[in-house]
Design a protein around this motif. Structure first.
Motif, PDB file in Angstrom:
ATOM      1  N   GLY A 142       2.952   4.180  -1.698  1.00 52.42           N
ATOM      2  CA  GLY A 142       3.269   4.710  -2.958  1.00 52.42           C
ATOM      3  C   GLY A 142       1.916   5.010  -3.879  1.00 52.42           C
ATOM      4  O   GLY A 142       0.943   4.564  -3.451  1.00 52.42           O
ATOM      5  N   ILE A 146      -6.688   1.843  -5.975  1.00 52.72           N
ATOM      6  CA  ILE A 146      -7.761   1.981  -5.357  1.00 52.72           C
ATOM      7  C   ILE A 146      -8.912   3.256  -5.617  1.00 52.72           C
ATOM      8  O   ILE A 146     -10.084   2.955  -5.738  1.00 52.72           O
ATOM      9  CB  ILE A 146      -7.359   2.212  -3.681  1.00 52.72           C
ATOM     10  CG1 ILE A 146      -6.470   1.135  -3.411  1.00 52.72           C
ATOM     11  CG2 ILE A 146      -8.524   2.436  -2.874  1.00 52.72           C
ATOM     12  CD1 ILE A 146      -5.963   1.218  -2.041  1.00 52.72           C
ATOM     13  N   ARG A 147      -8.121   4.209  -5.978  1.00 51.18           N
ATOM     14  CA  ARG A 147      -9.145   5.412  -6.257  1.00 51.18           C
ATOM     15  C   ARG A 147      -9.999   4.844  -7.653  1.00 51.18           C
ATOM     16  O   ARG A 147     -11.215   5.312  -7.580  1.00 51.18           O
ATOM     17  CB  ARG A 147      -8.118   6.594  -6.591  1.00 51.18           C
ATOM     18  CG  ARG A 147      -8.877   7.851  -6.878  1.00 51.18           C
ATOM     19  CD  ARG A 147      -8.095   9.066  -6.876  1.00 51.18           C
ATOM     20  NE  ARG A 147      -7.192   9.074  -8.099  1.00 51.18           N
ATOM     21  CZ  ARG A 147      -7.517   9.734  -9.202  1.00 51.18           C
ATOM     22  NH1 ARG A 147      -8.775  10.085  -9.208  1.00 51.18           N
ATOM     23  NH2 ARG A 147      -6.986   9.450 -10.251  1.00 51.18           N
ATOM     24  N   LEU A 199      -9.052  10.623  -2.371  1.00 49.22           N
ATOM     25  CA  LEU A 199      -8.016   9.518  -2.406  1.00 49.22           C
ATOM     26  C   LEU A 199      -7.154   9.912  -3.112  1.00 49.22           C
ATOM     27  O   LEU A 199      -5.930   8.985  -3.405  1.00 49.22           O
ATOM     28  CB  LEU A 199      -8.761   8.327  -3.099  1.00 49.22           C
ATOM     29  CG  LEU A 199      -8.844   6.939  -2.487  1.00 49.22           C
ATOM     30  CD1 LEU A 199      -8.860   6.994  -0.674  1.00 49.22           C
ATOM     31  CD2 LEU A 199     -10.155   6.044  -2.644  1.00 49.22           C
ATOM     32  N   SER A 214      -2.355   3.478  -4.644  1.00 56.11           N
ATOM     33  CA  SER A 214      -3.500   4.366  -4.087  1.00 56.11           C
ATOM     34  C   SER A 214      -4.299   4.746  -5.258  1.00 56.11           C
ATOM     35  O   SER A 214      -5.420   4.924  -5.314  1.00 56.11           O
ATOM     36  CB  SER A 214      -3.156   5.546  -3.395  1.00 56.11           C
ATOM     37  OG  SER A 214      -2.601   6.794  -4.011  1.00 56.11           O
ATOM     38  N   GLU A 215      -3.693   4.849  -6.440  1.00 53.21           N
ATOM     39  CA  GLU A 215      -4.266   5.217  -7.576  1.00 53.21           C
ATOM     40  C   GLU A 215      -5.198   4.174  -8.066  1.00 53.21           C
ATOM     41  O   GLU A 215      -6.394   4.309  -8.609  1.00 53.21           O
ATOM     42  CB  GLU A 215      -3.327   5.718  -9.013  1.00 53.21           C
ATOM     43  CG  GLU A 215      -2.794   6.909  -8.720  1.00 53.21           C
ATOM     44  CD  GLU A 215      -3.909   7.909  -8.822  1.00 53.21           C
ATOM     45  OE1 GLU A 215      -4.436   8.370  -9.924  1.00 53.21           O
ATOM     46  OE2 GLU A 215      -4.281   8.720  -7.778  1.00 53.21           O
ATOM     47  N   ASN A 271     -12.447   2.475  -6.400  1.00 56.29           N
ATOM     48  CA  ASN A 271     -13.572   2.877  -5.614  1.00 56.29           C
ATOM     49  C   ASN A 271     -14.566   3.719  -6.473  1.00 56.29           C
ATOM     50  O   ASN A 271     -15.593   3.582  -6.230  1.00 56.29           O
ATOM     51  CB  ASN A 271     -12.764   4.103  -4.719  1.00 56.29           C
ATOM     52  CG  ASN A 271     -13.842   4.973  -4.030  1.00 56.29           C
ATOM     53  OD1 ASN A 271     -14.519   4.457  -2.972  1.00 56.29           O
ATOM     54  ND2 ASN A 271     -13.889   6.283  -4.326  1.00 56.29           N
ATOM     55  N   VAL A 315     -13.557   0.547   2.260  1.00 48.75           N
ATOM     56  CA  VAL A 315     -13.045   1.702   1.928  1.00 48.75           C
ATOM     57  C   VAL A 315     -13.858   2.543   1.051  1.00 48.75           C
ATOM     58  O   VAL A 315     -14.517   1.843   0.084  1.00 48.75           O
ATOM     59  CB  VAL A 315     -11.491   1.697   1.658  1.00 48.75           C
ATOM     60  CG1 VAL A 315     -11.261   3.153   1.013  1.00 48.75           C
ATOM     61  CG2 VAL A 315     -10.574   1.079   2.498  1.00 48.75           C
ATOM     62  N   ILE A 325     -16.676  10.671  -4.597  1.00 49.37           N
ATOM     63  CA  ILE A 325     -16.196  10.647  -6.067  1.00 49.37           C
ATOM     64  C   ILE A 325     -16.995  11.994  -6.356  1.00 49.37           C
ATOM     65  O   ILE A 325     -17.916  12.502  -5.838  1.00 49.37           O
ATOM     66  CB  ILE A 325     -16.694   9.502  -6.900  1.00 49.37           C
ATOM     67  CG1 ILE A 325     -18.025   9.208  -6.636  1.00 49.37           C
ATOM     68  CG2 ILE A 325     -16.039   8.399  -6.398  1.00 49.37           C
ATOM     69  CD1 ILE A 325     -18.681   8.105  -7.328  1.00 49.37           C
ATOM     70  N   LEU A 333       0.740  -1.177   0.088  1.00 44.80           N
ATOM     71  CA  LEU A 333       0.043  -0.099   0.075  1.00 44.80           C
ATOM     72  C   LEU A 333       0.785   1.254  -0.042  1.00 44.80           C
ATOM     73  O   LEU A 333       0.341   2.419   0.149  1.00 44.80           O
ATOM     74  CB  LEU A 333      -1.068  -0.086   1.160  1.00 44.80           C
ATOM     75  CG  LEU A 333      -2.479  -0.018   1.092  1.00 44.80           C
ATOM     76  CD1 LEU A 333      -2.883  -0.364  -0.241  1.00 44.80           C
ATOM     77  CD2 LEU A 333      -3.043  -0.628   2.174  1.00 44.80           C
ATOM     78  N   ARG A 359      -3.144   2.720   4.580  1.00 48.05           N
ATOM     79  CA  ARG A 359      -2.378   1.573   5.001  1.00 48.05           C
ATOM     80  C   ARG A 359      -2.282   1.471   6.399  1.00 48.05           C
ATOM     81  O   ARG A 359      -2.208   0.194   6.884  1.00 48.05           O
ATOM     82  CB  ARG A 359      -0.836   2.229   4.594  1.00 48.05           C
ATOM     83  CG  ARG A 359       0.260   0.936   4.452  1.00 48.05           C
ATOM     84  CD  ARG A 359       1.410   1.719   4.052  1.00 48.05           C
ATOM     85  NE  ARG A 359       1.969   2.652   4.548  1.00 48.05           N
ATOM     86  CZ  ARG A 359       2.821   2.547   5.615  1.00 48.05           C
ATOM     87  NH1 ARG A 359       3.003   1.131   6.051  1.00 48.05           N
ATOM     88  NH2 ARG A 359       3.382   3.575   6.462  1.00 48.05           N
ATOM     89  N   ARG A 414       6.458  11.734   1.112  1.00 49.80           N
ATOM     90  CA  ARG A 414       7.835  11.445   0.448  1.00 49.80           C
ATOM     91  C   ARG A 414       8.226  12.484  -0.466  1.00 49.80           C
ATOM     92  O   ARG A 414       9.588  12.511  -0.477  1.00 49.80           O
ATOM     93  CB  ARG A 414       7.320  10.182  -0.579  1.00 49.80           C
ATOM     94  CG  ARG A 414       6.905   9.102  -0.187  1.00 49.80           C
ATOM     95  CD  ARG A 414       6.925   7.852  -0.749  1.00 49.80           C
ATOM     96  NE  ARG A 414       6.673   6.604  -0.260  1.00 49.80           N
ATOM     97  CZ  ARG A 414       7.176   5.363  -0.827  1.00 49.80           C
ATOM     98  NH1 ARG A 414       7.683   5.388  -1.997  1.00 49.80           N
ATOM     99  NH2 ARG A 414       6.915   4.449  -0.167  1.00 49.80           N
ATOM    100  N   SER A 443      -3.597   7.597   1.378  1.00 54.00           N
ATOM    101  CA  SER A 443      -3.159   6.136   1.118  1.00 54.00           C
ATOM    102  C   SER A 443      -2.376   5.525   2.618  1.00 54.00           C
ATOM    103  O   SER A 443      -2.419   4.565   2.770  1.00 54.00           O
ATOM    104  CB  SER A 443      -2.595   6.176  -0.027  1.00 54.00           C
ATOM    105  OG  SER A 443      -1.272   6.249   0.104  1.00 54.00           O
TER     106      SER A 443
END
Lengths: 347, 347
Positions: free
Chosen positions: A72, A79-80, B70, A76-77, A83, B95, B99, A70, B80, B279, B76
């Motif tokens: 980076g 998941i986006r 997201l 997450s993209e 979703n 989750v 949107i 999970l 995590r 990051r 993210s």
DNA sequence: CTGAAAGCGCTTACAG
DNA sequence: CTGAAAGCGCTTACAG
């Protein structure tokens, strides 16, 4: 204690069958009756019990998404994208990712074995992952992301990385014909790295070059390890007039920073390119030339595919291939203007 | 059709009650019987039907996580942390994020109204969000992240942003006493921005300065808009010997890049700092001085809190406050060595 | 168009 | 220690 269907029936002076009918908009219910029932539902704030319903219908409207990690933007993209599509189609998304303590079997069972999901999307990013075994035991509709699982009938959505990687290689070769290109990949067993390395080899050989083991490095997709490698190698690479092809943007960023710290100018003395086209690609200076990978779209496509399969379990297995695309920015040393002609040549 | 409890009972030549007992490790079952049953379970690959079980127990072992968005590392990381803790404690994580097409009410109902989750974690990041209204209607245990919802009894976990923001401001003031500090925030209604701006004002006033409306900007947390603002303002700010305090790392990166493009040196001519310690903070050159916000820990803490509440519905409402921490890197123009003394002064 | 009844697969008192 | 039975809240033939 929330209202049950029986409460509604009593209030509306009908049988529970009728309540159930107006709920499921089945056979036409008499408009007057329906209205009475709907009023009762409203007054009681009634909502059908999902468990009772699931028990009869054998359907939860939940799909599972299993990811290897999970960290980076990549995940997450996904998941986006998943979703968004999931919600649009009236489903729910259960997300699960590997944690340090578990073997890959746990991950899959964590979301699928409970038998609560109507289907599963699983990302397989390692060739040696036990996750493939785990997946082969599940009995719900399955969409595999990125990889392939032997022995199970499943749909999948993959990225045609070869295309983007080949375009990138052609681009690099064009800029510095005959000069070495360094490949900095992730783990050797990582499927994406395998694909990208394959494209690398093909391109080098096709250009009449020779693939040297000393030009290939396997790291872990992280900024820091790439930076460390860069600190050590960057001078040598520059002397060779080499270019660096990193298998993700973070490693490219690490190498660029190491080069700059070493007093080298990127791309003039050392072109460095990445892969994925994450946000990072636009934050580095010089901005990264990279390959765009449509991650959110991959997530969304997987959801769509899965729901189609759930609706029609015996439709033929489908594979969706998404295209990757070379994005020329600054870190390769070619102006974007150079981009078009090159693309044309290789296509 | 998967095996049912009845199939197991038949195979083991016991009643379903007994099978259920060995499953739930209730009253001691005769060891011999238990073994027979367990063998049958194994042979049949039996797994209890979640729906039937949920119908009796009124428990799904699923918790919901509702996020406002997201995009980016912030969310993210929360996922995590929540995923890890959820799995460790034997639960599942559903989750859901907003949107474009939906009003905030949909988000919450998407995961809670189905009545399938045992509890809900919801992040409230906007003061004006209808999400608060939506949340106030739900009837499962609730943990609120970041914000606060009036009129509902709930636990929450927040970040003490004030602490980190105050430390940052003290740091900036120390470096350039008496010089202006520019605040670049997110939306005015965003809770995090409100907190950080508050710390900004306090610090400026406490230092005997005056908060000028012209020094405060409200953007949208994005790199690009911050870059655009930077293009326009960076020269003026440098002339004023100002420093820039951005409310997240991405905007700080945008401003740094704008400054560098304008030929300014950061931090010498324009110190720029960020917030969150994503990051990105280590990828910019110069590396970002920022405030570390423990996002993954926040997600994990929320899960823990929620499960405690589920177990004991009438325990007192609890608020967990996590500390933020000033991280001194390069973009502020102070060497990390300066860091300790300054921290001591403000504490 | 509507109702009585069976059944989905479990858990849990209640007897024995 | 074990079984028969009730019940959780729905859906769906089957009659009417």
């Amino acid at each position: 204690m929330p209202a049950s269907i029986e409460d509604v029936a009593k209030l509306a002076k009908v049988s529970i069958s009728t309540v159930s009918r107006v709920l499921n908009r089945r056979n036409v219910v008499n408009p007057n009756t329906r209205e009475r029932v709907e009023k009762a539902i409203r007054e009681l704030g009634y909502r059908p019990n999902v468990f009772a319903r699931g028990l009869m219908l054998r359907k939860s409207n939940i799909i599972g998404l299993v990811l290897p990690d999970l960290h980076g933007e990549f995940y997450s993209e996904i998941i986006r994208g998943a979703n968004e599509k999931t919600r649009q189609l009236g489903y729910h998304l259960m997300v699960s990712a590997a944690i340090e303590s578990d073997d890959s079997h746990d991950i899959v069972s964590a979301v699928s074995n409970q038998g609560i999901v109507d289907g599963l999307i699983a990302m397989v990013s390692e060739t040696n992952a036990g996750i493939a075994d785990a997946i082969s035991t599940i009995d719900v509709p399955l969409v595999v992301l990125d990889g392939d699982v032997q022995g199970v009938r499943h749909d999948c959505v993959v990225i045609n990385q070869n295309e983007g990687a080949a375009a990138m290689m052609a681009h690099l070769i064009k800029i510095r014909p005959g000069k070495p290109i360094i490949f900095v990949g992730g783990n050797e067993t990582n499927l994406d790295t395998i694909d990208r390395l394959h494209a690398y080899r093909s391109a080098v050989e096709q250009a009449g070059g020779e693939v040297s083991a000393g030009d290939i490095f396997h790291l872990d997709y992280d900024y820091q390890t790439a930076f460390d490698l860069g600190v050590e190698m960057v001078g040598k690479w520059a002397k060779q007039n080499a270019s660096v092809f990193a298998a993700n943007d973070e490693m490219a960023a690490g190498i660029i920073d190491a080069a700059i710290d070493a007093g080298l100018s990127v791309p003039a003395q050392l072109p460095v390119v990445g892969f994925d086209d994450t946000r990072i690609a636009q934050l580095t200076r010089p901005r990264l030339t990279t390959v765009h990978v449509p991650m959110a779209i991959m997530g969304a496509a997987a959801v769509e595919l899965l729901l189609q399969r759930i609706e029609d379990p015996k439709r033929p297995a489908t594979k969706i291939t998404l295209q990757s695309e070379l994005i020329v920015r600054e870190s390769c040393g070619a102006s974007p203007a150079l981009h078009q002609p090159i693309l044309r040549e290789i296509s």
